[in-house]
Scaffold this active site. Structure first.
Site, mmCIF file in Angstrom:
data_model
loop_
_atom_site.group_PDB
_atom_site.id
_atom_site.type_symbol
_atom_site.label_atom_id
_atom_site.label_comp_id
_atom_site.label_asym_id
_atom_site.label_seq_id
_atom_site.Cartn_x
_atom_site.Cartn_y
_atom_site.Cartn_z
ATOM 1 N N LYS A 175 -15.325 -2.701 -22.184
ATOM 2 C CA LYS A 175 -16.289 -3.765 -22.473
ATOM 3 C C LYS A 175 -17.062 -3.472 -23.754
ATOM 4 O O LYS A 175 -17.331 -4.380 -24.538
ATOM 5 C CB LYS A 175 -17.236 -3.915 -21.283
ATOM 6 C CG LYS A 175 -17.768 -5.322 -21.159
ATOM 7 C CD LYS A 175 -18.432 -5.552 -19.805
ATOM 8 C CE LYS A 175 -19.028 -6.953 -19.742
ATOM 9 N NZ LYS A 175 -19.673 -7.209 -18.455
ATOM 10 N N MET A 488 17.802 -15.003 3.209
ATOM 11 C CA MET A 488 18.711 -13.919 2.834
ATOM 12 C C MET A 488 18.574 -12.733 3.781
ATOM 13 O O MET A 488 19.559 -12.095 4.159
ATOM 14 C CB MET A 488 18.447 -13.490 1.384
ATOM 15 C CG MET A 488 19.483 -12.550 0.831
ATOM 16 S SD MET A 488 21.145 -13.269 0.858
ATOM 17 C CE MET A 488 21.255 -13.981 -0.777
#
Lengths: 573, 175
Positions: A175, A488
Site C-alpha cells: 500500500k 464425468m
C-alpha cells in the site's frame, strides 16, 4: 530552437505509485481490467477513477471470476489479460485461475494489493504471503515495496507474460508503494538477460526433421495450442497441405485448423476420436507441434507410439523428452520453424494412410457419433444439442466450455472455421471456468458470437458471474446441458467403481428463474422437438440468454481410453 | 533407473524469493534436497546455487531444464561426483577439559587435517573441511569425548573440465 535543444528526449512525470500502475496499463494498451477492490488496493482504484474513459474495469463477483474472465479475454484475443485484486483473500481467490493459466500457457498480469511494507510479516489484517503462495503457479512474480520500482516491474510483467511460452505473472504492490511518489517514465521491456523466451532455431534440426518427414510412409501430425499461441495457423496449414499428413488436435489445439479441413482427422486423447488414438500406434513418424504430450493425450506411455520416430517442435526446451522420448527436437518459435520446415519438405500425399483414418472414422460414426448427434428416440443427447448449435453458427462462433462430459462432447462435435475459437480449461480441468471465461471472451471479441456450454455442476461453481454478465450487458449465450449429475465422475463411477454413485447426483434449482433474477432471459427444454427453435431463439435474442437443456441422466462419453490404458485400447462403448 | 548423487549448479540473478522458486521444483517432484548452498559467483552480481540431490539421471535432466526455465535463472547444469571437485566444512564444539588431555588434540589435528579455530577455558572449536564421510569420521571419533555442537555446511563444488567451465562462464556473462 533553444527550446528544442533543452527539451529532454523523454520527460518524466511526477506522480504516485497508484497512478503509475494505470499509466503503465494505458501504455500497454489494456482495454479491460477484471478486478475486485478491497482495502490494500484502494489507492489504485482511486486512481482508476480518472481513467474510466481509457480502461474499462469489469467488476466480477468473485476474484476467481476475475481471473477466468481475463483468461477468456486473453484466449479470445491473443492479448494479455489484466486482473486486479486486493491482498489476503482477494489474492488467494486468484490462485485457481493462475494455476489454470500456468498449465494452459495463458498470458496474464495479475496485480494484487498488499499491506504496507512496515506491516509485512506481522499477520496484519488481510495479509498473506501471495508471493510464496503463487510462486509454483506463476511464470514470474514480484513484490513492489517502493513506488519508483513500479514502472520497470510492470514492464517486465507484461513482457514475461506475453513472450516465449506465455503464462501468468503476479505483481504484488504494498500500500505504501501505491501511495508513494515517483518520477514516472515508461520504457517497454524488450529483454531480460536471464530470460531467453525464444530458442534459436537450429537449421540442422530442421533438416533432420525434413528428411524424416520426406522418408515417412505413415506420418502423423499432432498439433496443440502452440500453433495458436505462436500465431502460426497459416504456416501450419501450409505445412500439412504440402506434406498431405493427417493431423489431429489436442483439446487446446482445437480450432488452429478448420474442423472440416480434409487433413484434420480429429481429436486426440482420452475422449478423442477412434482413428487418431488407434493410429498413433501405427504411424512411422510422429510430428508433435506445440503440444506437450499430456497424459490425457498419451494414455499409458509405455505403449505410446513406440514404433514411431518422434519429431517435436516446441518453444519450451523443458518440454523436450519430458513425457515422450524425442528423436528430433526442433526448438524455436513454430511460426519460424514451420516456415523453414515447409520449405524443406517434399510435396506429398498419403492417400492410403489417410484412407485408414477414414475407415476408423466410419466405424466411429456408425457406432458412436450418429447416435449422439442424430438420435431419433430417447432422452436428448449432448451431441445433438451441439450439432443443432452448429447449424446456426456454421463454425463461426467462439465456444467456451467448462469441465466434464459436456466439455468433451462440445469439443468433439463443434465445428470451427477460425482460430482462437475454442476456450476451455484443459490442463487444470477447472470447473467453474466457463461462465466467467465466456464473459471475458465476449468482451474481447464483441463482434463474435460466444456460446458458453456448461454442465449443471460447473455452472453452480461460478454462478455469481451472471451478475457480471448482467452488469456488463455482454451478450453471452449460455447453454446448460443438465443431466442432474456430475456427469464425468458419475461415468467413471459407472465404469470403474461398480456404479456406486457416491455424491454425484445433484438436486438443481430453477436455473431459468435464477437467470431472470439477473435480468437474463432464458428457457428450459426437455423435448427434442423444441430444440431447433430454442437454439434459434437464443441466437437471435439481442443480449445474453440462458438455455437449459435436460439431457439423458446417465449418458456416457465415448470413445474412451480408460485411465492408464494404451491409446490402442480405446473403447467405442 | 538407478539413483545417484547429482550436483546441480544454477547461475542466477540475486532476487528475493528465487530460492523458494527453485526449491519448489524439488518439492513438487517429491525430491529431498541433500544439501544446498548459494553464494556470489566469479561474475559479480551472478549467484551460484549448488544443490545436491539423490535421484535418477532422467529426473535430474528434467529438473535442470525446469530450473533453467525460471526467468531469473541464467543457466543450470548437473554433474556426477567424478566430474567435480567438491568440499564441505564442519565445525565441532567440544569440551576443552575432555579433549585437551594427553596427546589427543595433537593426534586428532594431525590425523584429520583439522584445525582449532578458537579455544576457551570451557570449550574449543575445531574446523575440518572435506567430503561428508571425512567430516563424519571426525564426528564419530569425537563423540566419546562429548560433542556440544556440530554443524556441517552444504556442498560447494566446481566443475573439473576447463572447457566446460569456460563455456559456462561465457554463457552466463554474454548477454
Amino acid at each position: 530552437m533553444e527550446a528544442v535543444l533543452t527539451k529532454p528526449v523523454k520527460e518524466t512525470v511526477k506522480t504516485t505509485g497508484a497512478d503509475a500502475v494505470l499509466r503503465v496499463l494505458v501504455e500497454e494498451q489494456t482495454e479491460f481490467i477484471f478486478g475486485y477492490p478491497g482495502g490494500a488496493i484502494m489507492p489504485v482504484y482511486d486512481a482508476l477513477y480518472h481513467y474510466q474513459d481509457k480502461i474499462h474495469h469489469v467488476l466480477n463477483r468473485h476474484e476467481q471470476g476475475c481471473i477466468h474472465a481475463a483468461q477468456g479475454y486473453a484466449r479470445a484475443t491473443g492479448r494479455v489479460g489484466v486482473v486486479m485484486a486486493t491482498s489476503g483473500p482477494g489474492a488467494t481467490n486468484l490462485i485457481t485461475g493462475i494455476a489454470d493459466a500456468m498449465i494452459d500457457s495463458t498470458p496474464l498480469v495479475c496485480i494484487t494489493g498488499q499491506v504496507g511494507s512496515h506491516l509485512l510479516g506481522s499477520d496484519a489484517f488481510q495479509e498473506t504471503d501471495i508471493i510464496s503462495i503463487s510462486m509454483p503457479v506463476t511464470k514470474w512474480n514480484f513484490q513492489v515495496t517502493r513506488a519508483e520500482e513500479l514502472p520497470a516491474a510492470l514492464a517486465r510483467a507484461f513482457y514475461i507474460a506475453r513472450s516465449g511460452r506465455p503464462g501468468p505473472v503476479l505483481i504484488d504492490i504494498t500500500k505504501d508503494a501505491q501511495f508513494g511518489d515517483l518520477d514516472f517514465l515508461y520504457k517497454k521491456c524488450q529483454e531480460i538477460r536471464s530470460y531467453k523466451p525464444v530458442p534459436k532455431l537450429d537449421p540442422n534440426q530442421v533438416k533432420k526433421a525434413a528428411d524424416l518427414i520426406n522418408e515417412a510412409q505413415r506420418p502423423f501430425v499432432l498439433f496443440g495450442q502452440g500453433v495458436i499461441l505462436g500465431k502460426a495457423e497459416k504456416e501450419f496449414k501450409a505445412f500439412v497441405e504440402k506434406t498431405g499428413i493427417p493431423s489431429a488436435w489436442t483439446l487446446l489445439g482445437l480450432s488452429a485448423l478448420p474442423t472440416d479441413h480434409p487433413l484434420n482427422v480429429g481429436m486426440l486423447g482420452m475422449h478423442g476420436n477412434y482413428g487418431p488414438n488407434k493410429l498413433t500406434n501405427e504411424c512411422d513418424v510422429l510430428i508433435a507441434i506445440g503440444m506437450r504430450f499430456d497424459d490425457r493425450v498419451t494414455g499409458n506411455l509405455a505403449s505410446y507410439a513406440k514404433q514411431a520416430r518422434v519429431i517435436h517442435l516446441d518453444i519450451d526446451p523443458a518440454e523436450i523428452n519430458k513425457n515422450v522420448k524425442v528423436d528430433v527436437p526442433v526448438l524455436g518459435d513454430c511460426k519460424e520453424s514451420l516456415t523453414e520446415l515447409t520449405n524443406q519438405v517434399r510435396m506429398n500425399s498419403h492417400a492410403k494412410w489417410l484412407e485408414l483414418f477414414r475407415k476408423h472414422d466410419a466405424l466411429e460414426q456408425e457406432t458412436v457419433i450418429q447416435d449422439e448427434i442424430k438420435p431419433a428416440t430417447g432422452d436428448m443427447k449432448m451431441g445433438e444439442v451441439i450439432e443443432e448449435i452448429n447449424k446456426t453458427t456454421k463454425g463461426d462462433a467462439i465456444l467456451v466450455t467448462d469441465v466434464g462430459q459436456h466439455q468433451m462432447m462440445a469439443c468433439r462435435y463443434t465445428q470451427f472455421n477460425q482460430s482462437k475459437s475454442n476456450i476451455t480449461s484443459g490442463g487444470l480441468g477447472t470447473m467453474g471456468f466457463c461462465l466467467p471465461a465466456a464473459l471475458g471472451a465476449k468482451l474481447g471479441a464483441p463482434e463474435r458470437d460466444v456460446i458458453a456450454v456448461i454442465g449443471d455442476g460447473g455452472f453452480q461453481m461460478t454462478i455469481q458471474e451472471l451478475g457480471t454478465i448482467f452488469q456488463t450487458k455482454a451478450a453471452v449465450k449460455i447453454v446448460i446441458l443438465n443431466n442432474s449429475f456430475l456427469g464425468m465422475v458419475r461415468q467413471w463411477q459407472q465404469l470403474f467403481f461398480d456404479k456406486r454413485y457416491s455424491s454425484t447426483e445433484l438436486e438443481n434449482p430453477d436455473f431459468v428463474e435464477i437467470a431472470q433474477g439477473y435480468g437474463i432471459k432464458g428457457q428450459s427444454i426437455s423435448e427434442r422437438s423444441a430444440l431447433p427453435e430454442a437454439i434459434e431463439t437464443m441466437m437471435k435474442h439481442d443480449g445474453s440468454y440462458l438455455l437449459e437443456v435436460h439431457v439423458g441422466k446417465e449418458d456416457n462419453v465415448f470413445p474412451m481410453v480408460p485411465s492408464g490404458a494404451s491409446v490402442s485400447d480405446i473403447r467405442l462403448s | 533407473m538407478e539413483q545417484k548423487v547429482f550436483t546441480i549448479s544454477a547461475f542466477t540473478e540475486n532476487s528475493i524469493g528465487l530460492l523458494n522458486r527453485i526449491t519448489s521444483m524439488f518439492t513438487r517432484r517429491h525430491l529431498n534436497i541433500e544439501s544446498l548452498n548459494t553464494s556470489e559467483s566469479e561474475s559479480p552480481g551472478i549467484y551460484r546455487f549448488t544443490i545436491v540431490v539423490k535421484t535418477t539421471e532422467e529426473q535430474v535432466q528434467k529438473l535442470v531444464l525446469q530450473i533453467e526455465k525460471q526467468v531469473e535463472v541464467l543457466k543450470a547444469v548437473y554433474h556426477v561426483d567424478e566430474e567435480t571437485v567438491f568440499q564441505e566444512i564442519a565445525l565441532y564444539k567440544v569440551s576443552t577439559k575432555s579433549v585437551a588431555d594427553g596427546n589427543l588434540v595433537e593426534k586428532l589435528i594431525r590425523d584429520n587435517n583439522a584445525r582449532i579455530l578458537s579455544m576457551e577455558q570451557e570449550f574449543m572449536i575445531i574446523e575440518k573441511t572435506g567430503h561428508k564421510a571425512e567430516t563424519q569420521e571426525l564426528l564419530d571419533f569425537l563423540r566419546p569425548y562429548g560433542v556440544i555442537e556440530f554443524v556441517r555446511s552444504g556442498r560447494i563444488s566446481v566443475i573439473k573440465p576447463m572447457e566446460e567451465s569456460e563455456d559456462l562462464r561465457k554463457r552466463i556473462t554474454n548477454f
